[in-house]
Design a protein around this motif. Sequence first.
Motif, PDB file in Angstrom:
ATOM      1  N   ALA A 246     -42.594  20.791 -14.766  1.00  0.00           N
ATOM      2  CA  ALA A 246     -43.181  19.670 -15.075  1.00  0.00           C
ATOM      3  C   ALA A 246     -42.471  18.129 -14.565  1.00  0.00           C
ATOM      4  N   ALA A 247     -41.053  18.045 -14.921  1.00  0.00           N
ATOM      5  CA  ALA A 247     -40.483  17.126 -14.755  1.00  0.00           C
ATOM      6  C   ALA A 247     -40.365  16.810 -13.363  1.00  0.00           C
ATOM      7  N   LEU A 248     -39.700  17.832 -12.617  1.00  0.00           N
ATOM      8  CA  LEU A 248     -39.419  18.037 -11.287  1.00  0.00           C
ATOM      9  C   LEU A 248     -40.992  17.580 -10.413  1.00  0.00           C
ATOM     10  N   LYS A 249     -41.947  17.972 -10.926  1.00  0.00           N
ATOM     11  CA  LYS A 249     -43.142  17.817  -9.947  1.00  0.00           C
ATOM     12  C   LYS A 249     -43.540  16.307 -10.251  1.00  0.00           C
ATOM     13  N   ARG A 250     -43.209  15.730 -11.489  1.00  0.00           N
ATOM     14  CA  ARG A 250     -43.252  14.108 -11.457  1.00  0.00           C
ATOM     15  C   ARG A 250     -42.976  13.450 -10.538  1.00  0.00           C
ATOM     16  N   LEU A 251     -41.370  13.909 -10.414  1.00  0.00           N
ATOM     17  CA  LEU A 251     -40.663  13.119  -9.448  1.00  0.00           C
ATOM     18  C   LEU A 251     -40.927  13.370  -8.050  1.00  0.00           C
ATOM     19  N   LEU A 252     -41.368  14.729  -7.652  1.00  0.00           N
ATOM     20  CA  LEU A 252     -41.653  14.919  -6.267  1.00  0.00           C
ATOM     21  C   LEU A 252     -42.682  14.240  -5.890  1.00  0.00           C
ATOM     22  N   GLU A 253     -43.734  14.292  -6.912  1.00  0.00           N
ATOM     23  CA  GLU A 253     -45.163  13.874  -6.456  1.00  0.00           C
ATOM     24  C   GLU A 253     -44.980  12.182  -6.794  1.00  0.00           C
ATOM     25  N   ASP A 254     -43.649  11.530  -6.849  1.00  0.00           N
ATOM     26  CA  ASP A 254     -43.812  10.255  -6.965  1.00  0.00           C
ATOM     27  C   ASP A 254     -44.528   9.491  -8.288  1.00  0.00           C
ATOM     28  N   LYS A 255     -44.809  10.244  -9.069  1.00  0.00           N
ATOM     29  CA  LYS A 255     -45.488   9.900 -10.215  1.00  0.00           C
ATOM     30  C   LYS A 255     -44.819   8.944 -11.410  1.00  0.00           C
ATOM     31  N   ASN A 256     -43.652   9.295 -11.014  1.00  0.00           N
ATOM     32  CA  ASN A 256     -42.556   8.391 -11.977  1.00  0.00           C
ATOM     33  C   ASN A 256     -42.951   7.063 -12.229  1.00  0.00           C
ATOM     34  N   GLU A 257     -42.668   6.313 -13.244  1.00  0.00           N
ATOM     35  CA  GLU A 257     -42.897   4.856 -13.368  1.00  0.00           C
ATOM     36  C   GLU A 257     -41.765   3.996 -13.072  1.00  0.00           C
TER      37      GLU A 257
END
Length: 338
Positions: A246-257
């Motif tokens: 879940a954390a990796l996908k957040r980063l790869l999909e540029d969803k991180n704030e």
Amino acid sequence: MKILVTGGLGFIGSHTVVELQHEGFEVVVVDNLSNSSIEVLDGIEGITGKRPTFEEFDLRDKSKVQAFFQKHDDIAGAIHFAASKAVGESVQEPLLYYENNLGVLVYILQELKKKGGASFIFSSSCTVYGQADELPITEAAPVKPAESPYGNTKQVGEEIIRDTCRVNPDIKAIALRYFNPIGAHPSVKLGELPIGVPQNLVPFITQTAIGLRKELSVFGDDYPTPDGTCIRDYIYVVDLAKAHVAALKRLLEDKNESNYEVFNLGTGKGSSVLEVIQSFERVSGEKLNYKIVDRREGDVIQAYADTTKANEVLGWTAEATLDEAMKSAWEWEKKVRS
Ligand code: NAD
Ligand code: WQD
């Protein structure tokens, strides 16, 4: 997408490799087998049908780290599990811990910087909170002075990543503060393989029950808790592994704030040592041989997570109950000793 998993034949890393493969990622594992064995590769392949690419070398060798990233120039992200993790040993061998847990981290970040950025996930620990002033523990809780060189490597590791991300916007990082990972894969093909006398509670319980240890010593029952024993947040290792995806996908999909975020990974539920023993006896049908002894120096009284941020921002929630996690640990112990 190709993902580097350092320490990927270790306890948490191997379970995370399985979940990454389930999600279709191509995984490259680097491990020096200092605290794992090559047979773990068979376990991973036995579960997913896919044998990850494996390169055996010591990440403390900077030239080998550099050569690795030259060879694998298509690494989209890295999950960095590789470290030394024995608290007591770190007190006796601080330089080994600072070299392995911080020197290696610097080498990897240098390569990500050279690459022009990547997604990076760091194995941190709730140990950074020490004895938190408020429970459950949120990510806003203050980091307390480390009680061991090991704990200090997690605190300083987070600071190294934070400072690097501040001036390298293309490195997107998440630090995951694990509470107490326990259990084994339901396939009984992967689990915890502590070398020597286990330092942690759950493998000591299962090794006592299987007859490998004479009895479990419960380190104190005179704490200010309902039953007098310390309270921890025991999280099932497969749930923990899924949080990394879940954390990796957040980063790869540029969803991180921001390009450096921190998440607590726990169940949000505290369990005492005696409650863990009772859970084990319930799920195994075994009567555990244990005795109450003096407190262990450095133990915090209570630590369990406020999981709101991981639940709401990562979209991840731990699912397994303590009984389910303890059952999986027992099934694994019986398999390993059969
Ligand atoms: P582990 O020892 O099972 O796995 C670590 C792996 O890294 C091992 O396979 C080891 O061989 C490898 N490794 C270590 N140094 C290396 C080096 N220099 N080069 C190449 N490989 C190397 O540990 P784990 O329980 O899976 O923990 C993984 C990470 O999570 C660690 O960073 C640990 O500090 C952290 N963590 C663990 C816990 C826990 O209770 N297990 C809790 C909080 C944080
Ligand atoms: C849990 C509880 C003990 C063994 C450690 C590290 C932490 C992280 C996880 C790496 C405590 C009691 C234990 C035993 C016992 N590791 N216990 N008899 O101490 O919460 O965390 O492992 O990152 O950094 O500090 O886990 O499993 O050692 O202990 O009574 O033989 O079980 O006192 O209350 P801990 P643990």
